[in-house]
Enzyme design. Structure first.
Site, PDB file in Angstrom:
ATOM      1  N   LEU A 242     -66.078 147.145 -17.758  1.00  0.00           N
ATOM      2  CA  LEU A 242     -67.479 147.410 -18.082  1.00  0.00           C
ATOM      3  C   LEU A 242     -67.944 148.709 -17.419  1.00  0.00           C
ATOM      4  CD1 LEU A 242     -70.138 146.244 -19.369  1.00  0.00           C
ATOM      5  CD2 LEU A 242     -70.602 145.301 -17.118  1.00  0.00           C
ATOM      6  N   GLU A 243     -67.621 148.903 -16.147  1.00  0.00           N
ATOM      7  CA  GLU A 243     -67.997 150.137 -15.453  1.00  0.00           C
ATOM      8  C   GLU A 243     -67.333 151.351 -16.092  1.00  0.00           C
ATOM      9  OE1 GLU A 243     -67.336 149.949 -11.233  1.00  0.00           O
ATOM     10  OE2 GLU A 243     -68.996 148.567 -10.918  1.00  0.00           O
ATOM     11  N   LEU A 244     -66.054 151.223 -16.430  1.00  0.00           N
ATOM     12  CA  LEU A 244     -65.338 152.324 -17.070  1.00  0.00           C
ATOM     13  C   LEU A 244     -65.969 152.652 -18.419  1.00  0.00           C
ATOM     14  CD1 LEU A 244     -62.999 154.346 -17.229  1.00  0.00           C
ATOM     15  CD2 LEU A 244     -61.552 152.472 -18.095  1.00  0.00           C
TER      16      LEU A 244
END
Length: 117
Positions: A76-78
């Site tokens: 999700l962060e990526l």
């Protein structure tokens, strides 16, 4: 809007001591570093903190361990960093096989995780 941070560091919690050392080493070189342990205070929303940190940073440093390769949160962060058009700098632990590096990070030149000092 000018970025507040030079780099945003995405990392698994078991790497927080290593990331703290990395952040200190980068700060000694004049870089402003965002990482959760230092920026998100107890009681604050982790999701909102990450969103704000990503938006306020120029680069996304992605610490990849065998655990990260399986993490939905890391993905999700990526994905958020890619969506924001942040340059991605993968830092890969030596025990991670190239085929286990998440796709978008695998397509970039990465550096091996070593002593941050």
């Amino acid at each position: 809007m000018a970025a507040t941070f030079d780099v945003f560091v995405s990392y698994p919690h078991e790497e927080r001591e290593w990331v703290s050392q990395l952040a200190m080493a980068l700060a000694e070189r004049g870089l402003r570093v965002w990482y959760g342990e230092s920026q998100i205070k107890p009681g604050e929303s982790w999701i909102e903190g990450v969103q704000q940190g990503l938006q306020a940073s120029n680069y996304f440093v992605f610490i990849i361990t065998s655990r990260v390769a399986q993490s939905n949160w890391a993905a999700l962060e990526l994905g958020a960093a890619l969506g924001l058009g942040k340059p991605i700098i993968p830092v890969v632990a030596e025990d991670v096989a190239p085929e286990d590096i998440p796709g978008p990070a695998r397509l970039r030149r990465y550096i091996l995780k070593a002593d941050p000092v």
